[in-house]
Write a protein that holds these residues in place. Sequence first.
Motif, PDB file in Angstrom:
ATOM      1  N   PRO A 220      28.623  -2.108  -4.580  1.00 14.83           N
ATOM      2  CA  PRO A 220      28.348  -1.140  -3.508  1.00 14.83           C
ATOM      3  C   PRO A 220      27.330  -0.063  -3.876  1.00 14.83           C
ATOM      4  N   VAL A 221      27.476   0.554  -5.047  1.00 15.25           N
ATOM      5  CA  VAL A 221      26.534   1.602  -5.439  1.00 15.25           C
ATOM      6  C   VAL A 221      25.159   1.012  -5.724  1.00 15.25           C
ATOM      7  N   SER A 222      25.120  -0.168  -6.367  1.00 13.76           N
ATOM      8  CA  SER A 222      23.832  -0.817  -6.642  1.00 13.76           C
ATOM      9  C   SER A 222      23.101  -1.142  -5.349  1.00 13.76           C
ATOM     10  N   LEU A 223      23.842  -1.632  -4.349  1.00 11.71           N
ATOM     11  CA  LEU A 223      23.233  -1.953  -3.060  1.00 11.71           C
ATOM     12  C   LEU A 223      22.599  -0.723  -2.432  1.00 11.71           C
ATOM     13  N   LEU A 224      23.286   0.404  -2.490  1.00  9.01           N
ATOM     14  CA  LEU A 224      22.756   1.640  -1.925  1.00  9.01           C
ATOM     15  C   LEU A 224      21.507   2.105  -2.676  1.00  9.01           C
ATOM     16  N   ILE A 225      21.501   1.951  -3.995  1.00  8.63           N
ATOM     17  CA  ILE A 225      20.329   2.354  -4.778  1.00  8.63           C
ATOM     18  C   ILE A 225      19.137   1.455  -4.462  1.00  8.63           C
ATOM     19  N   TRP A 226      19.397   0.146  -4.243  1.00  9.13           N
ATOM     20  CA  TRP A 226      18.317  -0.753  -3.859  1.00  9.13           C
ATOM     21  C   TRP A 226      17.747  -0.369  -2.499  1.00  9.13           C
ATOM     22  N   ILE A 227      18.620   0.006  -1.572  1.00 14.25           N
ATOM     23  CA  ILE A 227      18.152   0.457  -0.254  1.00 14.25           C
ATOM     24  C   ILE A 227      17.233   1.662  -0.420  1.00 14.25           C
ATOM     25  N   TYR A 228      17.673   2.609  -1.219  1.00 12.57           N
ATOM     26  CA  TYR A 228      16.896   3.829  -1.450  1.00 12.57           C
ATOM     27  C   TYR A 228      15.560   3.500  -2.116  1.00 12.57           C
ATOM     28  N   ALA A 229      15.592   2.660  -3.167  1.00 11.04           N
ATOM     29  CA  ALA A 229      14.385   2.361  -3.936  1.00 11.04           C
ATOM     30  C   ALA A 229      13.362   1.603  -3.106  1.00 11.04           C
ATOM     31  N   LEU A 230      13.814   0.598  -2.352  1.00 10.09           N
ATOM     32  CA  LEU A 230      12.878  -0.195  -1.556  1.00 10.09           C
ATOM     33  C   LEU A 230      12.300   0.614  -0.400  1.00 10.09           C
ATOM     34  N   ALA A 231      13.136   1.450   0.218  1.00 11.83           N
ATOM     35  CA  ALA A 231      12.624   2.307   1.289  1.00 11.83           C
ATOM     36  C   ALA A 231      11.610   3.303   0.732  1.00 11.83           C
ATOM     37  N   MET A 232      11.873   3.834  -0.454  1.00 12.59           N
ATOM     38  CA  MET A 232      10.910   4.726  -1.100  1.00 12.59           C
ATOM     39  C   MET A 232       9.628   3.990  -1.456  1.00 12.59           C
ATOM     40  N   LEU A 233       9.756   2.729  -1.866  1.00 17.22           N
ATOM     41  CA  LEU A 233       8.576   1.928  -2.179  1.00 17.22           C
ATOM     42  C   LEU A 233       7.672   1.819  -0.953  1.00 17.22           C
ATOM     43  N   ALA A 234       8.277   1.514   0.203  1.00 17.45           N
ATOM     44  CA  ALA A 234       7.498   1.400   1.438  1.00 17.45           C
ATOM     45  C   ALA A 234       6.919   2.740   1.857  1.00 17.45           C
ATOM     46  N   PHE A 235       7.713   3.808   1.732  1.00 17.78           N
ATOM     47  CA  PHE A 235       7.281   5.124   2.200  1.00 17.78           C
ATOM     48  C   PHE A 235       6.205   5.714   1.298  1.00 17.78           C
ATOM     49  N   ASN A 236       6.342   5.529  -0.023  1.00 16.28           N
ATOM     50  CA  ASN A 236       5.366   6.097  -0.954  1.00 16.28           C
ATOM     51  C   ASN A 236       4.023   5.393  -0.903  1.00 16.28           C
ATOM     52  N   ALA A 237       3.973   4.245  -0.236  1.00 15.26           N
ATOM     53  CA  ALA A 237       2.700   3.568  -0.062  1.00 15.26           C
ATOM     54  C   ALA A 237       1.818   4.286   0.946  1.00 15.26           C
ATOM     55  N   LEU A 238       2.426   5.095   1.807  1.00 14.50           N
ATOM     56  CA  LEU A 238       1.696   5.689   2.925  1.00 14.50           C
ATOM     57  C   LEU A 238       0.704   6.780   2.541  1.00 14.50           C
ATOM     58  N   PRO A 239       1.085   7.820   1.780  1.00 11.55           N
ATOM     59  CA  PRO A 239       0.185   8.974   1.600  1.00 11.55           C
ATOM     60  C   PRO A 239      -1.218   8.660   1.105  1.00 11.55           C
ATOM     61  N   PRO A 240      -1.401   7.803   0.073  1.00 10.98           N
ATOM     62  CA  PRO A 240      -2.777   7.616  -0.411  1.00 10.98           C
ATOM     63  C   PRO A 240      -3.706   6.950   0.591  1.00 10.98           C
ATOM     64  N   VAL A 241      -3.153   6.084   1.465  1.00  6.75           N
ATOM     65  CA  VAL A 241      -4.023   5.426   2.454  1.00  6.75           C
ATOM     66  C   VAL A 241      -4.056   6.186   3.779  1.00  6.75           C
ATOM     67  N   PHE A 242      -3.159   7.151   3.929  1.00  8.18           N
ATOM     68  CA  PHE A 242      -3.071   7.902   5.179  1.00  8.18           C
ATOM     69  C   PHE A 242      -4.377   8.648   5.452  1.00  8.18           C
ATOM     70  N   SER A 243      -4.865   9.366   4.424  1.00 10.00           N
ATOM     71  CA  SER A 243      -6.123  10.107   4.582  1.00 10.00           C
ATOM     72  C   SER A 243      -7.294   9.163   4.798  1.00 10.00           C
ATOM     73  N   LEU A 244      -7.323   8.070   4.036  1.00  9.88           N
ATOM     74  CA  LEU A 244      -8.408   7.098   4.177  1.00  9.88           C
ATOM     75  C   LEU A 244      -8.408   6.486   5.575  1.00  9.88           C
ATOM     76  N   TYR A 245      -7.237   6.135   6.076  1.00  7.96           N
ATOM     77  CA  TYR A 245      -7.132   5.493   7.381  1.00  7.96           C
ATOM     78  C   TYR A 245      -7.610   6.430   8.486  1.00  7.96           C
ATOM     79  N   LEU A 246      -7.156   7.677   8.444  1.00  5.30           N
ATOM     80  CA  LEU A 246      -7.573   8.637   9.461  1.00  5.30           C
ATOM     81  C   LEU A 246      -9.083   8.881   9.410  1.00  5.30           C
TER      82      LEU A 246
END
Length: 407
Positions: A220-246
């Motif tokens: 159960p705890v490992s599953l929650l940490i994987w959810i957090y880590a993968l969601a952070m992986l997707a979210f942290n991809a945004l900022p560096p390309v956000f400025s370039l895209y705009l």
Amino acid sequence: MKRLSVLMLVAFVDMMGLMIIWPLLPLYAKNLGATATVVGLLASSFPVAQLVSSPVWGYVSDRYGRRPALLVGLGASAFAYIVFGFAHSVWLLFLSRFVQGLGGGTTGVVQAYVADTMVPSERAKALGWLSAATSAGVIIGPAIGSFTHRFGEAAPGLFASILVLINVAFAWKWLPESRWAQAGVTRTAAGGPRPSLTMREAVHNIVEPAVRVIADPTRPVSLLIWIYALAMLAFNALPPVFSLYLNDRFGVTADQIGYFFMIFGAIGVLMRTAPVGWFNARLGSVRTMQVGTLLLLAGFILVPLAPTLPLFVAAQILLPLGTALLFPANSALVSHRAHHDEIGLTLGVQQTYRGVAAVLGPFYAGAAYEKLGQHVPFFISAGIIMFVLYLTLRVREESQPQVAVET
């Protein structure tokens, strides 16, 4: 309370300085000939330095005091901003970003300062106030960056450096040492000293739980940490390309880019003030986490499909709405379902995976932006979030809904 107020002001100015620079960095790198892949590597260099330096700063603060560690960390940031302001090559931007990450490794020292100066029953409230102060810096900093850019390329870096140097002087005068014990002892649950762990024991106590997340991912705890880590992986991809895209898609310049980041930060902060608690009280942490994941998924799909700038902003708002629901609810569930003797350790493991995600996310986003197309990083993140949604559906709700904690 006076110490906490001073620490909050120091943390606010420090975060404001960081966010003055962050939205401008991709555009500065692009003007110096950097590709999107290099921009992703630039973004990754900060969390790499932070991951490397955080344990060192923790050791230094335990041995020599919290105050000198904070002052040196702030001084490193001031130097990094000067380098940024006058950078005439990409490698100088890397130097600036890496030194900035070294200075940013003092986050744990700030938390330790709170633990030193606040009684246990007041620590959660104190950390909440500290989070509010840094959140205010996240909102204000980007707008200041774009405003000062109107006065020249070097102006944002110089302004951030002056701001942080004033912060150093303020902390030097008003922030006293908080260390409660001499080097070589740590506090027990009862408040008395005990011999510190050996390096091997300390490493084992950290590495073993982190490895367990991989070895037993359905726990159960490992599953929650994987959810957090993968969601952070997707979210942290945004900022560096956000400025370039705009910049590439809508022609947004350095004079304007900060205001988009300000909207992003403001929505996230406003959500965490009241709506997050409302959702958790009525839906429970698991369903709140699922709703946040759905909003994040919708944002990643709609942002690259938006044909106009107003529609882009409307789609962009879904992202901070989603993260404000997903991440605090997830952290609350981790804290509730971890063993009571390992809550701090488990949350620490969660943050370790967050750090790894912060390194990998910008790298894949920058490479995908350059090699596969402007829209592709958003769609890759959407794919990751779809898998995260599947994982959240495997998490069972607790019998009593829990109030989310701040990430």
